[in-house]
Design an enzyme around this catalytic site. Structure first.
Site, PDB file in Angstrom:
ATOM      1  N   GLY A 186      23.664  46.034   3.844  1.00 58.26           N
ATOM      2  CA  GLY A 186      24.233  44.741   3.949  1.00 58.26           C
ATOM      3  C   GLY A 186      23.264  43.481   4.362  1.00 58.26           C
ATOM      4  O   GLY A 186      23.357  42.487   3.755  1.00 58.26           O
ATOM      5  N   THR A 187      22.154  43.987   5.415  1.00 62.34           N
ATOM      6  CA  THR A 187      21.598  43.087   5.841  1.00 62.34           C
ATOM      7  C   THR A 187      20.597  42.416   4.572  1.00 62.34           C
ATOM      8  O   THR A 187      20.389  41.500   4.441  1.00 62.34           O
ATOM      9  CB  THR A 187      20.487  43.411   7.020  1.00 62.34           C
ATOM     10  OG1 THR A 187      21.739  43.808   8.082  1.00 62.34           O
ATOM     11  CG2 THR A 187      19.784  42.548   7.408  1.00 62.34           C
ATOM     12  N   GLN A 230      32.661  43.488   5.013  1.00 55.56           N
ATOM     13  CA  GLN A 230      33.896  44.013   5.753  1.00 55.56           C
ATOM     14  C   GLN A 230      34.981  44.081   4.688  1.00 55.56           C
ATOM     15  O   GLN A 230      36.038  44.835   5.259  1.00 55.56           O
ATOM     16  CB  GLN A 230      34.273  43.460   6.840  1.00 55.56           C
ATOM     17  CG  GLN A 230      33.199  43.461   7.996  1.00 55.56           C
ATOM     18  CD  GLN A 230      33.083  45.019   8.676  1.00 55.56           C
ATOM     19  OE1 GLN A 230      33.847  45.804   8.485  1.00 55.56           O
ATOM     20  NE2 GLN A 230      31.837  44.901   9.442  1.00 55.56           N
ATOM     21  N   SER A 236      28.080  46.570   1.808  1.00 55.16           N
ATOM     22  CA  SER A 236      27.290  47.748   2.446  1.00 55.16           C
ATOM     23  C   SER A 236      27.837  48.981   2.367  1.00 55.16           C
ATOM     24  O   SER A 236      29.029  49.202   2.600  1.00 55.16           O
ATOM     25  CB  SER A 236      27.041  47.255   3.898  1.00 55.16           C
ATOM     26  OG  SER A 236      26.510  48.387   4.804  1.00 55.16           O
ATOM     27  N   HIS A 248      27.477  51.903   4.014  1.00 53.34           N
ATOM     28  CA  HIS A 248      28.054  52.659   4.980  1.00 53.34           C
ATOM     29  C   HIS A 248      29.155  52.125   5.720  1.00 53.34           C
ATOM     30  O   HIS A 248      29.773  52.906   6.572  1.00 53.34           O
ATOM     31  CB  HIS A 248      26.739  52.792   6.297  1.00 53.34           C
ATOM     32  CG  HIS A 248      26.412  51.680   6.889  1.00 53.34           C
ATOM     33  ND1 HIS A 248      26.910  51.610   8.457  1.00 53.34           N
ATOM     34  CD2 HIS A 248      25.919  50.670   6.764  1.00 53.34           C
ATOM     35  CE1 HIS A 248      26.487  50.583   8.835  1.00 53.34           C
ATOM     36  NE2 HIS A 248      25.906  49.793   7.836  1.00 53.34           N
ATOM     37  N   THR A 278      10.711  50.869  -5.486  1.00 50.98           N
ATOM     38  CA  THR A 278      11.187  51.881  -6.378  1.00 50.98           C
ATOM     39  C   THR A 278      12.564  52.332  -5.832  1.00 50.98           C
ATOM     40  O   THR A 278      13.016  52.204  -4.573  1.00 50.98           O
ATOM     41  CB  THR A 278      10.446  53.394  -6.001  1.00 50.98           C
ATOM     42  OG1 THR A 278       9.187  53.002  -6.459  1.00 50.98           O
ATOM     43  CG2 THR A 278      11.125  54.602  -6.667  1.00 50.98           C
ATOM     44  N   CYS A 327      25.216  45.161  15.874  1.00 53.54           N
ATOM     45  CA  CYS A 327      23.703  44.764  15.668  1.00 53.54           C
ATOM     46  C   CYS A 327      23.359  43.799  17.109  1.00 53.54           C
ATOM     47  O   CYS A 327      22.250  43.590  17.063  1.00 53.54           O
ATOM     48  CB  CYS A 327      23.690  43.851  14.664  1.00 53.54           C
ATOM     49  SG  CYS A 327      24.400  44.475  13.213  1.00 53.54           S
TER      50      CYS A 327
HETATM   51  N1  PLP Z   1      27.508  41.628   7.352  1.00 56.56           N
HETATM   52  C1  PLP Z   1      28.574  41.950   8.182  1.00 56.56           C
HETATM   53  C2  PLP Z   1      29.739  41.037   8.163  1.00 56.56           C
HETATM   54  C3  PLP Z   1      28.494  43.074   8.757  1.00 56.56           C
HETATM   55  O1  PLP Z   1      29.345  43.463   9.550  1.00 56.56           O
HETATM   56  C4  PLP Z   1      27.162  43.739   8.947  1.00 56.56           C
HETATM   57  C5  PLP Z   1      27.071  45.091   9.615  1.00 56.56           C
HETATM   58  O2  PLP Z   1      27.854  45.099  10.668  1.00 56.56           O
HETATM   59  C6  PLP Z   1      26.415  43.549   8.092  1.00 56.56           C
HETATM   60  C7  PLP Z   1      26.396  42.275   7.165  1.00 56.56           C
HETATM   61  C8  PLP Z   1      24.982  44.099   8.154  1.00 56.56           C
HETATM   62  O3  PLP Z   1      25.343  45.411   7.295  1.00 56.56           O
HETATM   63  P1  PLP Z   1      24.178  46.689   7.173  1.00 56.56           P
HETATM   64  O4  PLP Z   1      24.602  47.286   8.560  1.00 56.56           O
HETATM   65  O5  PLP Z   1      24.576  47.437   5.926  1.00 56.56           O
HETATM   66  O6  PLP Z   1      22.818  46.124   7.244  1.00 56.56           O
END
Ligand code: PLP
Length: 387
Positions: free
Chosen positions: A77-78, A186, A206, A208, A244, A333
């Site tokens: 997600g990041t 989410q 994301s 996971h 890759t 995070c």
């Molecule tokens: N955006 C939101 C709303 C999230 O809740 C999260 C992770 O908690 C992320 C982005 C980042 O995702 P990732 O953990 O896959 O990097």
């Protein structure tokens, strides 16, 4: 409290990481063995890996009502949010050097905007939220101007669960020629998300968060929308993400997305919604002066955010862990950070109260008759912490 080894644990932190689906783990291992080459190689092994990657892409696209070429696989997600925000802003016309994002965005978006301000001459306007965590369209109308390149507003907040009016935001952006990115980390995999209904240009997800192996994600980018790559050095992902590709990770994500969507049909989501309400009612009865955060209706089905005045998040999480409850203060995070949540501060909570936040985020694993056990343990935790 029972001995640790005897104690049944309750994992209540699905917004940080959803339990891995066995089928997604299996898909990963199978694909890892089958994808024996580099997807960019033209030999037999390379073509095997390419076929796995293409199939995963087609499947993800079909589940989102998108075209295959609109899916850019990322490491999570990041990276997806970084690519969406940086990539769209840097590809926008030079006359548009203004960004708008909400005050409650994940740091993956906030820090990407800050990077654009510091290193690329963009200005940023922060869209305020009300005390339920929702952005106002009127505020957006007054901030969005001819120089605005991009608006980034999340579909739903990871800490408090509040949903944003993304359809309306998208329409407004479209009518003013402004690009719109939404962080739907989410939502994707937990409810049907059909991208073309959202009036947005890019959407982040994301793996996971919905049962894939970690290190998987994607950016949906509407056909025809320009994106400047953030990684360079290869033509992968149609020149939009160099490096890759991880075909096995993509296969795991595609499997998890399909299964997870099947497991989150309307009745399942209604059940989870009721379970959260039940949890809240019982917590409110057992824990004096507890406060609920977030929007009462416009919220994720699986999320309950509360503050227990006088019981710090950190103390509660440690004591809860010993009681077999895996909880969070709001954002995984930010673990290790002494700062209270920027989301709760933006919603008008004082620093002291904001440092007492606890989030329950359910996966499908919690049974109805287990809610009372969770609440009983939680009440014991609070009594101990408040001492
Ligand atoms: N955006 C939101 C709303 C999230 O809740 C999260 C992770 O908690 C992320 C982005 C980042 O995702 P990732 O953990 O896959 O990097």
């Amino acid at each position: 409290m029972g001995r640790l080894s005897d104690l049944k644990r309750y994992y209540l932190d699905a917004n940080a990481h959803a339990p891995l689906l066995p089928e997604a783990a299996e898909a990963y291992v199978v694909a890892l063995r089958a994808a024996v080459g580099n997807p960019s190689s033209t030999h037999t092994e390379g073509r095997a890996a390419r076929a796995i990657l293409d199939q995963a892409r087609d499947s993800v696209a079909a589940l989102l009502g998108a075209r295959s070429g609109e899916i850019i696989f990322t490491s999570g997600g990041t990276e997806s949010c970084n690519l969406g925000v940086l990539g769209l802003a840097l590809a926008a016309p030079a006359s548009r050097r203004h960004l708008i994002c909400s005050a409650v965005e994940h740091h993956a978006v906030l820090h990407a905007c800050e990077h654009l301000r510091q290193h690329h001459g963009f200005s940023i306007s922060i869209l305020p939220v009300d005390n339920c965590g929702r952005c106002s369209l009127d505020a957006l109308k007054s901030l969005a101007g001819e120089q605005t390149a991009l608006v980034s507003v999340m579909s739903a907040n990871n800490e408090v669960g509040t949903r944003q009016p993304v359809a309306e935001i998208g329409e407004l952006c479209r009518s003013r020629g402004i690009l719109f990115h939404t962080d739907a980390v989410q939502c994707v995999g937990r409810e049907p998300v059909l991208v073309h209904n959202l009036a947005c240009d890019a959407l982040s997800a994301s793996g996971h968060k919905f049962g894939s192996v970690p290190g998987t994600g994607f950016l949906w980018l509407k056909s025809g929308v320009a994106l400047a790559p953030v990684t360079v050095g290869g033509a992968q992902e149609n020149q939009r993400r160099a490096g890759t590709e991880n075909a096995a990770a993509a296969a795991s994500l595609a499997t998890a997305l399909e299964l997870s969507l099947n497991q989150h049909q309307a009745p399942d989501r209604a059940r989870m919604h009721d379970q959260i309400e039940n949890l809240w009612q019982r917590v409110a009865q057992s824990v004096p002066s507890v406060i609920r955060n977030g929007h009462p209706e416009q919220r994720l089905d699986n999320t309950l955010s509360i503050c227990v005045p006088g019981a710090s998040s950190e103390d509660v999480m440690i004591a809860a862990d010993l009681e077999g409850l895996s909880l969070s203060s709001g954002s995984a995070c930010m673990v290790g950070s002494a700062l209270p949540s920027h989301v709760l501060l933006a919603m008008g909570l004082g620093r002291e109260l904001a440092s007492c936040a606890i989030r329950f985020s359910l996966s499908r694993e919690l049974e109805e008759d287990e809610v009372s056990e969770v609440v009983a343990r939680f009440a014991r935790v609070i009594t101990r912490v408040k001492g």
